[in-house]
Design a protein around this motif. Structure first.
Motif, mmCIF file in Angstrom:
data_model
loop_
_atom_site.group_PDB
_atom_site.id
_atom_site.type_symbol
_atom_site.label_atom_id
_atom_site.label_comp_id
_atom_site.label_asym_id
_atom_site.label_seq_id
_atom_site.Cartn_x
_atom_site.Cartn_y
_atom_site.Cartn_z
ATOM 1 N N TYR A 116 56.416 91.511 -10.034
ATOM 2 C CA TYR A 116 57.709 91.364 -10.709
ATOM 3 C C TYR A 116 58.810 91.009 -9.720
ATOM 4 C CZ TYR A 116 55.379 93.735 -14.589
ATOM 5 O OH TYR A 116 54.521 94.067 -15.597
ATOM 6 N N CYS A 117 58.734 91.575 -8.516
ATOM 7 C CA CYS A 117 59.765 91.386 -7.496
ATOM 8 C C CYS A 117 59.645 90.048 -6.777
ATOM 9 C CB CYS A 117 59.702 92.516 -6.473
ATOM 10 S SG CYS A 117 58.136 92.564 -5.552
ATOM 11 N N GLY A 118 58.529 89.348 -6.967
ATOM 12 C CA GLY A 118 58.340 88.065 -6.305
ATOM 13 C C GLY A 118 57.391 88.109 -5.124
ATOM 14 N N LEU A 119 56.803 89.252 -4.838
ATOM 15 C CA LEU A 119 55.804 89.290 -3.779
ATOM 16 C C LEU A 119 54.550 88.552 -4.237
ATOM 17 C CD1 LEU A 119 55.950 92.946 -2.415
ATOM 18 C CD2 LEU A 119 56.692 90.865 -1.256
ATOM 19 N N TYR A 120 53.917 87.868 -3.298
ATOM 20 C CA TYR A 120 52.639 87.207 -3.568
ATOM 21 C C TYR A 120 51.532 88.198 -3.225
ATOM 22 C CZ TYR A 120 48.614 84.145 -2.901
ATOM 23 O OH TYR A 120 47.366 83.583 -2.951
ATOM 24 N N CYS A 121 50.952 88.808 -4.231
ATOM 25 C CA CYS A 121 49.940 89.848 -4.035
ATOM 26 C C CYS A 121 48.670 89.308 -3.388
ATOM 27 C CB CYS A 121 49.616 90.536 -5.358
ATOM 28 S SG CYS A 121 51.017 91.430 -6.058
ATOM 29 N N GLY A 122 48.459 88.021 -3.440
ATOM 30 C CA GLY A 122 47.296 87.409 -2.804
ATOM 31 C C GLY A 122 47.342 87.477 -1.297
ATOM 32 N N ALA A 123 48.496 87.842 -0.728
ATOM 33 C CA ALA A 123 48.623 87.984 0.718
ATOM 34 C C ALA A 123 48.809 89.442 1.129
ATOM 35 C CB ALA A 123 49.802 87.158 1.230
ATOM 36 N N GLY B 228 46.926 94.380 -8.599
ATOM 37 C CA GLY B 228 48.339 94.005 -8.673
ATOM 38 C C GLY B 228 49.115 94.923 -9.603
ATOM 39 N N CYS B 229 50.402 94.955 -9.435
ATOM 40 C CA CYS B 229 51.234 95.912 -10.174
ATOM 41 C C CYS B 229 51.314 95.616 -11.669
ATOM 42 C CB CYS B 229 52.637 95.987 -9.573
ATOM 43 S SG CYS B 229 53.608 94.471 -9.698
ATOM 44 N N THR C 223 40.012 80.458 6.423
ATOM 45 C CA THR C 223 40.167 81.898 6.604
ATOM 46 C C THR C 223 41.439 82.339 5.901
ATOM 47 O OG1 THR C 223 39.034 81.939 8.735
ATOM 48 C CG2 THR C 223 40.608 83.708 8.325
ATOM 49 N N ARG C 224 41.361 83.468 5.206
ATOM 50 C CA ARG C 224 42.543 83.975 4.499
ATOM 51 C C ARG C 224 43.463 84.711 5.452
ATOM 52 N NH1 ARG C 224 41.185 87.151 -0.664
ATOM 53 N NH2 ARG C 224 43.442 87.366 -0.662
ATOM 54 N N PHE C 225 44.743 84.498 5.272
ATOM 55 C CA PHE C 225 45.764 85.220 6.000
ATOM 56 C C PHE C 225 46.338 86.297 5.096
ATOM 57 C CE2 PHE C 225 46.824 80.897 8.086
ATOM 58 C CZ PHE C 225 45.779 81.027 8.975
ATOM 59 N N SER C 226 47.083 87.200 5.708
ATOM 60 C CA SER C 226 47.793 88.229 4.956
ATOM 61 C C SER C 226 49.211 88.321 5.510
ATOM 62 C CB SER C 226 47.066 89.569 5.062
ATOM 63 O OG SER C 226 46.908 89.960 6.413
ATOM 64 N N TRP C 227 50.026 89.162 4.912
ATOM 65 C CA TRP C 227 51.427 89.245 5.312
ATOM 66 C C TRP C 227 51.608 89.450 6.807
ATOM 67 C CZ3 TRP C 227 52.038 93.170 0.870
ATOM 68 C CH2 TRP C 227 52.276 92.484 -0.336
ATOM 69 N N TYR C 228 50.728 90.222 7.422
ATOM 70 C CA TYR C 228 50.896 90.545 8.831
ATOM 71 C C TYR C 228 49.766 90.028 9.721
ATOM 72 C CZ TYR C 228 54.572 93.290 6.888
ATOM 73 O OH TYR C 228 55.700 93.663 6.201
ATOM 74 N N ASN C 229 48.969 89.138 9.213
ATOM 75 C CA ASN C 229 47.923 88.502 9.981
ATOM 76 C C ASN C 229 47.855 87.052 9.543
ATOM 77 O OD1 ASN C 229 45.766 87.896 11.566
ATOM 78 N ND2 ASN C 229 44.277 89.132 10.454
#
Length: 141
Positions: free
Chosen positions: A8-15, A50-51, A129-135
């Motif tokens: 809802y807040c706009g975060l991309y949960c896939g990361a 996800g939320c 390779t998948r990345f995430s918010w901190y990688n």
């Protein structure tokens, strides 16, 4: 219904670092997360849908507000930006600060194109390779 990978807040949960660690079975996605998440870094990562489907992030005023106002994203609300979303986006957590641009782009592009761009942004173009918010680094190059 909105895509479950878009909070809802706009975060991309896939990361989400926790979700990517779970899906890839690679805890390196948790290593560079802010210290406020230290107590979770050694736990076994769990699946989170996800939320929108099952909120595993804990109590969330943003989610509760969006559900009560029947909006898919905060930017659709007549009160945007409100105190709740502004406080969240400015709480010092780096990935939370992304929400303002994410919501703006989501409104401009629509869900489908926005999701495709986010999937590409959080994936190595060479080895996938998948990345995430901190990688966000790949070792294939």
């Amino acid at each position: 219904m909105a895509d479950s990978l878009i909070a809802y807040c706009g975060l991309y949960c896939g990361a989400c670092s926790f979700q990517v660690a779970y899906e890839t079975k690679d805890k390196k996605h948790l290593e560079n997360m802010p210290s406020r998440y230290d107590k979770y870094k050694n736990a076994e990562p769990e699946n989170c849908p996800g939320c929108r489907l099952e909120n595993k992030c804990g109590d969330c005023k943003i989610r509760d507000c969006a559900v009560s106002k029947k909006v898919d994203y905060c930017i659709q609300c007549g009160d945007y930006p409100c105190e709740i979303i502004t406080a969240f986006g400015n709480d010092g957590v780096p990935h939370h600060a992304e929400i303002f641009n994410n919501l703006k782009e989501l409104k401009e592009l629509g869900e489908k194109e926005w999701l495709e761009r986010k999937k590409q942004e959080y994936m190595c173009p060479v080895c996938k390779t998948r990345f995430s918010w901190y990688n966000k680094k790949c070792t294939c190059n």
